[in-house]
Design an enzyme around this catalytic site. Structure first.
Site, PDB file in Angstrom:
ATOM      1  N   GLY A  11      -9.300  -4.830   5.291  1.00 37.81           N
ATOM      2  CA  GLY A  11      -8.341  -3.845   4.786  1.00 37.81           C
ATOM      3  C   GLY A  11      -7.308  -3.485   5.838  1.00 37.81           C
ATOM      4  O   GLY A  11      -7.304  -4.023   6.956  1.00 37.81           O
ATOM      5  N   ASP A  38     -21.908  -5.818   2.128  1.00 32.93           N
ATOM      6  CA  ASP A  38     -21.483  -4.934   1.043  1.00 32.93           C
ATOM      7  C   ASP A  38     -22.126  -3.559   1.287  1.00 32.93           C
ATOM      8  O   ASP A  38     -23.349  -3.420   1.184  1.00 32.93           O
ATOM      9  CB  ASP A  38     -21.954  -5.544  -0.291  1.00 32.93           C
ATOM     10  CG  ASP A  38     -21.558  -4.702  -1.489  1.00 32.93           C
ATOM     11  OD1 ASP A  38     -21.193  -3.519  -1.305  1.00 32.93           O
ATOM     12  OD2 ASP A  38     -21.616  -5.221  -2.618  1.00 32.93           O
ATOM     13  N   ASP A 104      -6.457  13.159   3.316  1.00 39.81           N
ATOM     14  CA  ASP A 104      -5.806  14.443   3.013  1.00 39.81           C
ATOM     15  C   ASP A 104      -6.003  14.818   1.539  1.00 39.81           C
ATOM     16  O   ASP A 104      -5.824  15.974   1.162  1.00 39.81           O
ATOM     17  CB  ASP A 104      -4.302  14.382   3.344  1.00 39.81           C
ATOM     18  CG  ASP A 104      -3.582  13.238   2.641  1.00 39.81           C
ATOM     19  OD1 ASP A 104      -4.205  12.179   2.405  1.00 39.81           O
ATOM     20  OD2 ASP A 104      -2.382  13.395   2.323  1.00 39.81           O
ATOM     21  N   TYR A 127     -10.477  10.574  -6.943  1.00 38.32           N
ATOM     22  CA  TYR A 127     -10.574   9.878  -5.644  1.00 38.32           C
ATOM     23  C   TYR A 127     -10.890  10.890  -4.540  1.00 38.32           C
ATOM     24  O   TYR A 127     -11.805  10.680  -3.738  1.00 38.32           O
ATOM     25  CB  TYR A 127      -9.237   9.167  -5.364  1.00 38.32           C
ATOM     26  CG  TYR A 127      -9.048   8.712  -3.931  1.00 38.32           C
ATOM     27  CD1 TYR A 127      -9.675   7.560  -3.455  1.00 38.32           C
ATOM     28  CD2 TYR A 127      -8.222   9.433  -3.053  1.00 38.32           C
ATOM     29  CE1 TYR A 127      -9.492   7.143  -2.143  1.00 38.32           C
ATOM     30  CE2 TYR A 127      -8.032   9.019  -1.745  1.00 38.32           C
ATOM     31  CZ  TYR A 127      -8.668   7.877  -1.295  1.00 38.32           C
ATOM     32  OH  TYR A 127      -8.494   7.466   0.007  1.00 38.32           O
ATOM     33  N   TRP A 152      -1.340   9.191   4.247  1.00 39.00           N
ATOM     34  CA  TRP A 152      -0.162   8.329   4.080  1.00 39.00           C
ATOM     35  C   TRP A 152      -0.225   7.124   5.030  1.00 39.00           C
ATOM     36  O   TRP A 152       0.707   6.867   5.802  1.00 39.00           O
ATOM     37  CB  TRP A 152       1.124   9.104   4.326  1.00 39.00           C
ATOM     38  CG  TRP A 152       1.389  10.284   3.444  1.00 39.00           C
ATOM     39  CD1 TRP A 152       0.469  11.024   2.735  1.00 39.00           C
ATOM     40  CD2 TRP A 152       2.659  10.878   3.174  1.00 39.00           C
ATOM     41  NE1 TRP A 152       1.112  12.033   2.062  1.00 39.00           N
ATOM     42  CE2 TRP A 152       2.451  11.969   2.306  1.00 39.00           C
ATOM     43  CE3 TRP A 152       3.950  10.605   3.584  1.00 39.00           C
ATOM     44  CZ2 TRP A 152       3.489  12.772   1.851  1.00 39.00           C
ATOM     45  CZ3 TRP A 152       5.006  11.403   3.141  1.00 39.00           C
ATOM     46  CH2 TRP A 152       4.767  12.470   2.282  1.00 39.00           C
TER      47      TRP A 152
END
Ligand SMILES: NC(=O)c1ccc[n+]([C@@H]2O[C@H](COP(=O)([O-])OP(=O)(O)OC[C@H]3O[C@@H](n4cnc5c(N)ncnc54)[C@H](OP(=O)(O)O)[C@@H]3O)[C@@H](O)[C@H]2O)c1
Length: 292
Positions: A11, A38, A104, A127, A152
């Site tokens: 990622g 996993d 956040d 989420y 962000w």
């Protein structure tokens, strides 16, 4: 040598940590992703970490599709909460420290004052709820853990707002971007560097491992509109960006209108310097230009 395992290594944050390994030759860092490990498989996690005999696990794996999480609830909770509990249980059994990443979005964004680690967290989205539950499960089951809440996130790696603005800015003559949602961008390489720096300080005996939550983003506050304008200016992209209100850009998951962090805790505890968001954006765009 200090042994570190990164989960979710393919990622954005995982790749950002990978980009720094040559700077931290004192750390032996191994990267895994779902095909190798996993995190939702508790027995696999216990066995893998027992065999690897690690000192730290940095959990970069997560379910990060904020809007899809509103209807893929089972999967979002499985990865962001239950799998974090698996990590906590494996950590207690196999005696390693956990560094976990949160968001956040655990805040609803209605207070308009920078959030501290002690601020009451009420997520507006599913989420956010799953990420908050993950924090709770981790601290209940393995209190010797650090949680870095960030916001962000962007980088030269994977998909993110910066890369989307570059692509759309080149394709379209006009873009509409939200101007009343404010927060702080975080260059993932800065966060990665902070995590590795803190581990290095601890391992060299200069600092202690102090468990708990830490807020980390770049310095300064802006709106998505400000962010987009700066991306286009720095990339010489000629696109008219129109400021709009969040209510004109409906999304499945509600977003916090204000999500800036107070970062005094991490700055005071580990004496780290945090770059201003525009300087870090310039660094990221330089890396993107070099790649193209
Ligand atoms: N992105 C943001 O703007 C942002 C903002 C605040 C906080 N955060 C937090 O920062 C952290 C890192 O975010 P990111 O942007 O680097 O996320 P990302 O790019 O979506 O990376 C997550 C990685 O985890 C992998 N993964 C998914 N399920 C897994 C499993 N069961 N076991 C092992 N790996 C698995 C994913 O693989 P696949 O791609 O194959 O699914 C992906 O490689 C996350 O905790 C996120 O919640 C992100």
């Amino acid at each position: 040598m200090t042994k570190i395992l990164v989960t979710g290594g393919n990622g954005q944050l995982g790749q950002s940590i990978l980009s720094l390994v040559n700077k931290y030759k004192n750390l032996n860092i191994h990267f895994s992703d779902i095909d190798e490990l996993d995190i939702s498989q508790s027995e696999q996690l216990k066995e893998y970490t027992r065999a690897a005999n690690i000192d730290y696990l940095i959990n970069c794996a997560a379910y990060t599709a904020v809007d899809k999480a509103e209807h893929e609830k089972v999967l979002a909770k499985k990865l962001n909460a239950e799998a974090v509990k698996n990590i906590a249980i494996a950590a207690t059994e196999n005696n390693f420290r956990v560094i976990h990443i949160s968001t956040d979005y655990v805040f609803d964004g209605n207070t308009f004052k920078p959030y501290t680690e002690a601020s009451f967290a009420v997520p507006a989205s599913y989420y956010g709820q799953t990420k908050l539950l993950g924090e709770k499960y981790l601290m209940e089951n393995h209190p010797a853990s650090m949680i870095f809440r960030t916001s962000w996130l962007y980088s030269q790696f994977a998909h993110n707002f910066v890369k989307t603005m570059i692509r759309l800015g080149r394709e379209k003559s006009e873009l509409r971007v939200v101007a009343d949602q404010v927060g702080s961008p975080t260059y993932a390489v800065d966060l990665a560097s902070t995590i590795l720096e803190i581990i290095s300080q601890i391992e060299s005996g200069n600092k202690h491992f102090i468990p708990g939550i830490y807020h980390y983003s770049n310095e300064g506050i802006c709106s998505w509109y400000d962010f987009a304008i700066n991306i286009h200016q720095l990339m010489n992209i000629d696109c008219h960006v129109v400021p709009i209100e969040l209510k004109e850009y409906p999304t499945a998951a509600p977003r916090p209108l204000y999500s800036a962090f107070n970062k005094n805790k991490i700055k005071n505890t580990y004496k780290i310097q945090i770059p201003y968001w525009r300087f870090s954006l310039e660094k990221c765009l330089k890396a993107i230009k070099t790649e193209n």
